[in-house]
Every structure is written in structure tokens, then in C-alpha cells.
Write an enzyme that holds these catalytic residues in place. Structure first.
Site, PDB file in Angstrom:
ATOM      1  N   LYS A 173      52.237   8.287  37.512  1.00  0.00           N
ATOM      2  CA  LYS A 173      51.041   8.461  38.100  1.00  0.00           C
ATOM      3  C   LYS A 173      51.029   9.175  39.564  1.00  0.00           C
ATOM      4  CE  LYS A 173      50.129   4.136  37.127  1.00  0.00           C
ATOM      5  NZ  LYS A 173      49.543   2.980  37.124  1.00  0.00           N
ATOM      6  N   THR A 204      39.334   1.741  45.229  1.00  0.00           N
ATOM      7  CA  THR A 204      40.128   2.067  43.888  1.00  0.00           C
ATOM      8  C   THR A 204      41.018   0.775  43.404  1.00  0.00           C
ATOM      9  OG1 THR A 204      41.903   2.570  45.781  1.00  0.00           O
ATOM     10  CG2 THR A 204      40.729   4.422  44.878  1.00  0.00           C
ATOM     11  N   GLY A 206      42.006  -1.635  41.311  1.00  0.00           N
ATOM     12  CA  GLY A 206      42.113  -1.753  39.572  1.00  0.00           C
ATOM     13  C   GLY A 206      42.257  -0.689  39.007  1.00  0.00           C
ATOM     14  N   THR A 207      42.571   0.646  39.720  1.00  0.00           N
ATOM     15  CA  THR A 207      42.710   1.905  38.977  1.00  0.00           C
ATOM     16  C   THR A 207      43.965   2.035  38.024  1.00  0.00           C
ATOM     17  OG1 THR A 207      43.826   2.806  40.969  1.00  0.00           O
ATOM     18  CG2 THR A 207      41.462   3.354  40.610  1.00  0.00           C
ATOM     19  N   GLY A 208      44.915   1.220  38.293  1.00  0.00           N
ATOM     20  CA  GLY A 208      46.091   1.333  37.404  1.00  0.00           C
ATOM     21  C   GLY A 208      46.114   0.799  36.120  1.00  0.00           C
ATOM     22  N   CYS A 209      45.479  -0.443  36.191  1.00  0.00           N
ATOM     23  CA  CYS A 209      45.096  -1.377  35.049  1.00  0.00           C
ATOM     24  C   CYS A 209      43.790  -0.825  34.344  1.00  0.00           C
ATOM     25  CB  CYS A 209      44.443  -2.857  35.796  1.00  0.00           C
ATOM     26  SG  CYS A 209      45.336  -3.729  36.915  1.00  0.00           S
TER      27      CYS A 209
END
Length: 266
Positions: A173, A204, A206-209
Site C-alpha cells: 500500500k 483516515t 482504520g483505512t488499512g483494516c
């Protein structure tokens, strides 16, 4: 109804972790289930406490789901320790899990360790080879491959190394890149770049989750990897674009923006 299981930590503020995963599954039309690995005391300003669950209850949660319900995809998030990694790996192997999406969660945005540094090698040994796809950000990719991942050239090199570790597919990412936030997908043969203009927002959390859960939702519904990643990228981009202020710090992404808009609620 297709299903997805999230194995991750709980975020008491609701923006990341188990809570974000379940919101994402629901928004994308997949029935979500969970196995909690750790509990965090957390808000928009940071993480104040972490309590790991013991191996017996983690294993029992996973077994309880698999012995009763067909699981179409699995998303793995916060694991915290080597003991938890080994427990999860054994449980997934015992239950013949498929479509495993491994989000290599290591450090929160506020700088708290969500994976103990000494557990990185355990993650590489026990779970990366079991994953259909792994989704590290630049910092996580650097920790996994042992060199700095800072640009597209090093992202491609890291994707190759992670694929060699056993992950069938790798998404590195690019949220921490300078300039555009481009993600890179590698399938062992081809590198595919997903370009995206950077959205200027601090909200932003929690974007990865959310991204990894959206991939799992797509796999649960039968999408091929490339399409699942593309759809997940579109979903998380909209969620980030419409992230909102909540509390005193970094607000969450908007998991239900499209649904609310269609229903006339916004």
C-alpha cells in the site's frame, strides 16, 4: 449469504480493528463474524491500553465459527504476539481455511505497537505462507523484508520478496508515499499499479483494516484477486474521501457513505 471471518483486535472507538472490519463486511453485503485476539482501549487520539486474549479463547472462537458456519473468506488483523500468531495459524490450518487476507498490522497511527517487534519473524514463518494475499503498508513492508520501502521501485522489490516468502499475492500500500497514493499488486508474475490521487484529509483512522476487509468481502463473493483489490480500492477511496471528524483526533473513514447516500440519509 456469503460470509467472512475477521480475526483481529477490538478498537473501543469503533474506527479500526474488528469494528471497522464488520462495518466493511456489512457495507459490501457480506455477513461478518469475528474472533477477537486483543482488546485495545483506544480513541481518535491514540491507544492507551492493550490486553491480549489467551490462546484457548482465541482458538475456541475460530473453531466455534468453523464447526457451524461455512466461511468464505478470512481477514487477519492485529495479532500482538508470537503466541497469538501461532494459535491463529494452527486454528486456520485445522479448519482448512481458504481465501486468507493477511493485513500485517504492526503500529497504530499514534505510534503504539500492535505487534511486538520480536513477533515479526513468527508472522513471516507461520502466516505469510498461509495467506492468499498480504497487504502491508510501507512501514510494515520495510519491517518484513529488511530494507527501506519508500518508493515504487522499492515497493516492487518488497512485493517480490514477500511473494517469495509464500504469499500468493501481495499488495504493498502506498498511503505513505510522497505524492499520489498508489498501491501495487503482485501476483508472482505481473506487477499492477492502482493509481490514486491523494485525498487531503486527516480522517483516515482504520483505512488499512477497511481495505483488507473489503478485499476479503470481494473474495467471499467470488471475485478474482485483481477484481477484489480493484473494488476494495474504490470502496476505501470513497470511505476516505468522506471521512469525518469525530472526537479530538484522527476521525474514521465513512464505511456506509454510499448506502446512506442511496437511502437519502445524507
Amino acid at each position: 449469504m456469503k460470509t467472512a471471518l475477521t480475526i483481529a483486535g477490538s478498537d473501543s472507538s469503533g474506527g479500526a480493528g474488528i469494528q471497522a472490519d464488520l462495518k466493511t463486511f456489512s457495507a459490501l453485503g457480506v455477513f461478518g463474524m469475528s474472533a477477537i485476539t486483543a482488546i485495545t482501549a483506544q480513541n481518535t487520539c491514540g491507544v492507551t491500553e492493550i490486553r491480549e486474549m489467551d490462546s484457548a479463547i482465541i482458538s475456541a472462537q475460530i473453531d466455534a465459527v468453523y464447526t457451524d458456519i461455512a466461511v468464505n473468506a478470512v481477514k487477519i488483523g492485529m495479532l500482538s504476539s508470537s503466541m497469538i500468531i501461532e494459535t491463529v495459524a494452527e486454528s486456520l490450518e485445522r479448519n482448512h481455511a481458504k481465501n486468507i487476507v493477511l493485513d500485517t498490522v504492526m503500529i497504530s497511527k499514534s505510534g503504539s505497537y500492535l505487534l511486538k517487534p520480536e513477533a515479526v519473524d513468527t508472522l513471516k514463518r507461520c502466516l505469510i505462507p498461509k495467506a492468499l494475499i498480504v497487504t502491508p503498508n510501507l512501514h510494515e513492508a520495510s519491517a518484513l523484508v529488511g530494507f527501506d520501502v519508500i518508493d515504487m521501485k522499492s515497493m516492487k522489490k518488497a512485493a517480490f520478496v514477500l511473494n517469495e516468502m509464500g504469499a500468493a499475492y501481495v499488495v504493498v500500500k502506498g498511503g505513505h508515499l510522497e505524492g499520489d497514493a498508489c498501491d501495487l499488486l503482485y501476483d508472482g508474475k505481473e506487477m499492477m499499479v492502482f493509481p490514486n490521487k491523494r485525498i487531503r484529509t486527516i480522517h483516515t483512522h482504520g483505512t488499512g483494516c477497511t481495505f483488507s476487509s473489503a478485499i476479503a468481502a470481494g473474495l467471499a463473493k467470488g471475485l478474482e484477486i485483481k477484481e477484489a483489490v480493484r473494488v476494495a480500492k474504490e470502496y476505501v477511496t470513497i470511505a476516505i474521501k468522506h471521512g469525518f471528524s469525530l472526537g479530538k483526533g484522527v476521525g474514521p473513514t465513512h464505511h456506509f457513505y454510499d448506502l446512506y447516500k442511496k437511502a437519502g440519509l445524507i
